[in-house]
Design an enzyme around this catalytic site. Structure first.
Site, PDB file in Angstrom:
ATOM      1  N   GLU A   4      16.756  12.276  27.415  1.00  9.53           N
ATOM      2  CA  GLU A   4      16.300  11.107  28.231  1.00  9.53           C
ATOM      3  C   GLU A   4      14.772  11.075  28.407  1.00  9.53           C
ATOM      4  O   GLU A   4      13.959  10.151  28.315  1.00  9.53           O
ATOM      5  CB  GLU A   4      17.008  11.373  29.803  1.00  9.53           C
ATOM      6  CG  GLU A   4      18.138  10.524  29.892  1.00  9.53           C
ATOM      7  CD  GLU A   4      19.298  11.141  30.932  1.00  9.53           C
ATOM      8  OE1 GLU A   4      18.666  11.791  31.650  1.00  9.53           O
ATOM      9  OE2 GLU A   4      20.285  10.903  31.005  1.00  9.53           O
ATOM     10  N   ASP A  34      21.218   3.957  28.824  1.00  8.43           N
ATOM     11  CA  ASP A  34      20.916   5.008  29.633  1.00  8.43           C
ATOM     12  C   ASP A  34      22.163   5.066  30.652  1.00  8.43           C
ATOM     13  O   ASP A  34      22.347   4.423  31.468  1.00  8.43           O
ATOM     14  CB  ASP A  34      19.561   4.592  30.509  1.00  8.43           C
ATOM     15  CG  ASP A  34      19.531   5.617  31.580  1.00  8.43           C
ATOM     16  OD1 ASP A  34      19.994   6.586  31.848  1.00  8.43           O
ATOM     17  OD2 ASP A  34      18.553   5.702  32.470  1.00  8.43           O
ATOM     18  N   ASP A  63      10.849  13.968  34.477  1.00  5.10           N
ATOM     19  CA  ASP A  63      12.071  13.201  34.814  1.00  5.10           C
ATOM     20  C   ASP A  63      12.923  13.711  35.742  1.00  5.10           C
ATOM     21  O   ASP A  63      13.623  14.549  35.777  1.00  5.10           O
ATOM     22  CB  ASP A  63      12.997  13.008  33.293  1.00  5.10           C
ATOM     23  CG  ASP A  63      14.013  12.085  33.601  1.00  5.10           C
ATOM     24  OD1 ASP A  63      14.286  11.560  34.440  1.00  5.10           O
ATOM     25  OD2 ASP A  63      14.754  11.834  32.297  1.00  5.10           O
ATOM     26  N   LYS A  93      28.482  12.061  36.539  1.00  3.20           N
ATOM     27  CA  LYS A  93      27.626  12.671  35.674  1.00  3.20           C
ATOM     28  C   LYS A  93      27.725  14.333  35.974  1.00  3.20           C
ATOM     29  O   LYS A  93      27.720  14.944  34.955  1.00  3.20           O
ATOM     30  CB  LYS A  93      26.466  12.083  35.466  1.00  3.20           C
ATOM     31  CG  LYS A  93      25.436  12.304  34.317  1.00  3.20           C
ATOM     32  CD  LYS A  93      24.377  11.680  34.204  1.00  3.20           C
ATOM     33  CE  LYS A  93      23.609  11.827  32.998  1.00  3.20           C
ATOM     34  NZ  LYS A  93      22.205  11.111  33.032  1.00  3.20           N
TER      35      LYS A  93
END
Lengths: 648, 231
Positions: free
Chosen positions: A178, A10, A200, A77
């Site tokens: 994810e 992850d 999420d 990210k």
């Protein structure tokens, strides 16, 4: 081919984790410090004479972030697969130090100290740290991984993630979304049937996915989200308020002082976390330039402040429901993923949008929201690595989050693959020429839901070259667009009248070329050295283990009593020392320790041998004496048994 | 067109040499993925080209085929098999998506029958269905007025309400058209079953006319949506 373990990673905005399937269960692999979460912070280490400074990842880098923020970066990210014109908003809130002269369409470059890095390179350093953690844990090299990405990541963001994997020396077997990974972790007990929603809300991205679970098949029906919405936004809001307060109360403008901002950032994050379990938090910051900022924040105030941010997640939830053709009460379960879902307000708003309270239900939170994505990645890694009893029958059918289109006349987008199509998905389109003898056709591929090309994300401009010269409109070039199981676009073209495979040159927008990625692969020489080092380390550990295991039962052996007290003390001290050395990475020290213990136990080994021989003489068969030698209190030297057999 | 005539002679499995049924993506005896063939979505699922279709059964079969074709299942197979699996899985997904939607299924079948749709080009004034002429004319006037208003930064709530009303009315017509298309399915299916060429042509032309009208209306709705949304 040896069965090498495939790990699940992850790669998060705030934290990153690596996990693998241990038997029937996915488990997270801790780092050297014993902690599961590796903060996604990368720092340029102190300058060294002559050599390039090393890169520091994780908690070590976090220290740099506070002391020398210009040498560290977090939340990279947010920059993956993006162009300079996309990130104007981010630059207002994040201390990203971009290289100045970047043109639109170019890959971003970030300055750390006086070095420059692209976002995939920074991510590669995080991935390499995780790879090392896994290698240390297994005592074996790891070269294959499944990496998770936000479901709403576009093609460029996915490609950038895959590039990062390659730079870190990892073959990326699959990019998994994810929320889908989280569903896999939740659905491991295959009794689950029905429709679930995975909400999420992480550090920097928000996803909502709706899945249908049936006999081990995890079919994503719809997905939606916002790749720039997360806990970071809450932090930034609180930082902005604190800076305003300080400017008002003390007349000091700290906006241009990175150290002060990082100190404030740390304090407001702590307050945010505290407010998930307490009704009041104290923010108390010693400012680097002297002075103090101190205030109280109640949960009510906090919720009022962040309400608009959290509310931005609700429209994507409703859109996903609409796309799935479902009403809220058809959603059986809502699974919460990502650290930001610990905030009580988030839980309340999600419950409301899916009408859970009315149905006497609560959102599912039993798996650690920080770890569940990595655990799911490990499940998918296991499936791709050949599967096991726990994962047999499990199959993931995911979708593409965004429609794929081609720019047509007038700048309008002709959609060729609709969003929420199950992947892999494909579409074929025919193109022709507009002018006699034309040998090139340009194609502009876009991703997004808007009608006009200028409002969609440009993925690539292709040039179909080498079309045989013919009258206008006569050539027929069939172009096949295929979105693979990673959600990444592949294109091939064929000129139909000549039957020639047309040569296509692809210029990815905001992407790195293959050659560029190749050149950025993290120090491959350094890497080969590291691999050898690792193997030697593993062998040395095994050797240490052999001797330590053998010594474990030594005190119950008669031979032990024959040793001098000094000898026993020395052996005990050396074996304690070796147990510690075995945990570390220092090959030389480990070898030296093993050798020292070997030497110290030499007389003990001889005494053992004598005992074994004399017991054989006392009527025991040689065979059983030999057996005892293998299991019971025995000489610590592997070679001893061979000597014994020789005497026979 | 007869689907069965358009498919070439039965192929042999590259792996075990057994015959593979027409359009089947994997071998019935050894289960290996086969090289992709020019696709016929109906044949891929072993279905006749009929429009009444058991969607839950289709879903079951889609899941069953996915377990055999998905790239995840072939992650450790040879490079060649991985490529075939990717191609076949994308065909399977495309086929399932098309066949499970009543509208897409009908259009797909008509395209197989040689029908060409003009649907992606936007409303074409020369092809306005005669009975819609008046309405369309008025709608275009209103849209133009709204665009002018937007340019001037003005807002006319009554005009917006009128347009919303017109849009709703077209949406009702759209679902009525869907029903009408659906009511022709059986005519097609029976004609196909009986090999009744004349019957097939009648059903085909009726559905094509309905669908062309439908896509015209669809584009109008999209235009109104865009103009309303753009303010």
């Amino acid at each position: 081919m040896a069965d090498e373990r495939v790990v699940g990673i992850d790669l998060g905005t705030t934290n990153s984790l690596v996990a693998f399937m241990q038997g029937e269960k996915p488990v997270v692999i801790p780092g050297e410090d014993g902690v599961n979460l590796v903060p996604s912070v990368v720092a340029l280490g102190p300058a060294r004479d002559g050599a390039r400074p090393a890169m520091v990842v994780g908690n070590g880098a976090r220290t740099t972030l506070l002391g020398a923020p210009e040498r560290a970066i977090y939340s990279v990210k947010r920059l993956m697969g993006r162009g300079v014109e996309d990130v104007a908003e981010e630059l207002k809130f994040f201390p990203f130090r971009l290289v100045e002269e970047i043109q639109p369409g170019e890959v971003l470059r970030i300055r750390l100290g006086d070095a420059e890095f692209t976002p995939p390179e920074i991510s590669a350093h995080i991935l390499r740290q995780l790879k090392r953690n896994a290698e240390r844990y297994f005592g074996a090299p790891v070269t294959q991984a499944v990496i998770t990405v936000p479901a709403y990541f576009n093609d460029a963001q996915r490609q950038a993630t895959k590039d990062a994997g390659r730079m870190a020396g990892l073959e990326v077997l699959r990019l998994v979304n994810e929320p889908t990974a989280a569903a896999l972790a939740y659905g491991l007990d295959r009794q689950k049937e029905g429709i679930i929603a995975v909400y999420d809300f992480g550090g920097g991205t928000f996803d909502i996915s709706i899945l249908k679970l049936h006999e081990g098949i995890f079919e994503v029906i719809a997905t939606n989200g916002d790749t720039h919405l997360g806990g970071d936004d809450i932090d930034n809001l609180l930082i902005a308020i604190a800076l305003d307060d300080i400017a008002g109360d003390q007349g000091v403008d700290l906006r241009q002082q990175p150290e002060a901002i990082q100190a404030i950032r740390q304090a407001v994050i702590e307050a945010k976390i505290a407010l998930s379990s307490q009704s009041l938090a104290h923010i108390d910051i010693q400012l680097p330039q002297g002075g103090r900022y101190s205030r109280e924040l109640s949960r009510e105030q906090f919720e009022q402040l962040i309400q608009p941010i959290v509310a931005r997640t609700l429209a994507p939830c409703r859109d996903a429901l609409r796309d799935a053709g479902l009403t809220p009460d058809q959603i059986g379960e809502v699974v919460l993923v990502g650290g930001s879902t610990r905030i009580p307000l988030v839980q309340r708003l999600v419950s409301d949008v899916f009408e859970l309270p009315r149905r006497g239900k609560q959102p599912r939170t039993e798996l650690n929201p920080d770890e569940v994505v990595a655990l799911g990645a490990a499940v998918q890694a296991n499936i791709l690595g050949g599967g096991s009893k726990a994962t047999e029958d499990m199959l993931l059918l995911d979708v593409t989050p965004l429609s794929l289109g081609i720019e047509a006349l007038g700048g309008v987008v002709a959609k060729i693959i609709q969003r929420n199509s199950t992947i892999p998905a494909s579409a074929s389109e025919s193109f022709t020429t507009g002018v006699d003898g034309q040998t090139n056709v340009a194609i502009h591929v876009l991703q997004g839901e808007r009608e006009m090309a200028k409002d969609c994300r440009s993925l690539a401009r292709f040039d179909l070259k080498g079309i045989p010269p013919m009258s206008a409109g006569l050539p027929r070039i069939e172009v096949k667009f295929l979105i693979d199981a990673n959600g990444i676009l592949n294109v091939s073209a064929l000129e139909q009248r000549s039957g020639k495979q047309a040569e296509i040159s692809v210029k990815p927008a905001y992407g790195l070329t293959d050659e560029q990625v190749e050149s950025m692969i993290l120090d491959s020489f350094d890497h080969a050295e590291e691999d050898i080092h690792l193997r030697q380390l593993v062998e040395a550990r095994n050797e240490a283990d052999t001797i330590l295991n053998a010594l474990e039962k030594a005190p119950s052996s008669p031979a032990w009593q024959l040793l001098e007290p000094d000898e026993r003390t020395e052996i005990n001290a050396l074996s304690a020392e070796l147990s510690v050395l075995k945990q570390g990475d220092d090959l030389q020290a480990l070898r030296a320790g093993t050798e020292a213990l070997d030497k110290a136990t030499h007389r003990f080994a001889e005494l053992m041998m004598d005992a074994a021989v004399s017991s054989a003489i006392k009527g025991q068969t040689m065979q059983s004496a030999g057996d005892n030698l293998g299991q019971g209190p025995t000489a610590p030297h592997p070679i001893a048994q061979a000597e014994f057999i020789e005497r026979k | 067109m007869q689907i069965t005539e358009s498919v070439s002679a039965p192929a042999k499995c590259w792996s075990c040499g057994e015959e593979v049924a027409d359009g089947q993506p994997f071998c019935g005896s050894c289960g290996k993925v086969q090289p992709p063939q020019p696709a016929n979505y109906f044949a891929m699922f072993g279905l006749p080209p009929k429009l009444n279709l058991d969607v839950p059964a289709l879903e079951k079969q889609f899941y069953r085929y996915s377990r055999k074709l998905h790239p995840d299942v072939h992650a450790r197979a040879s490079q060649q098999e991985q490529e075939w699996s990717l191609a076949q899985a994308s065909l399977l997904n495309d086929a399932y998506r098309t066949l499970k939607s009543p509208l897409d299924r009908t259009k797909y079948l008509l395209r197989l029958e040689g029908v060409q749709f003009e649907e992606d080009r936007g409303p074409n004034p020369s092809k306005v269905p005669a009975d819609l002429l008046e309405e369309v004319f008025e709608l275009n006037m209103q849209l133009e007025e709204l665009r002018q208003n937007q340019k001037m930064g003005e807002d006319d709530p009554q005009l917006r309400r009128d347009l919303e009303g017109a849009k709703d009315q077209f949406a009702t017509q759209l679902s009525a058209l869907d029903e009408q298309v659906r009511s022709r399915w059986s005519a097609w299916d029976e004609a196909w079953q009986e090999n009744d060429e004349a019957g097939k042509t009648v059903a085909k032309e009726a559905m094509t006319a309905l669908l062309q009208r439908r896509s015209y209306l669809q584009n109008l709705v999209r235009d109104v949506d865009q103009t309303l949304g753009g303010s």
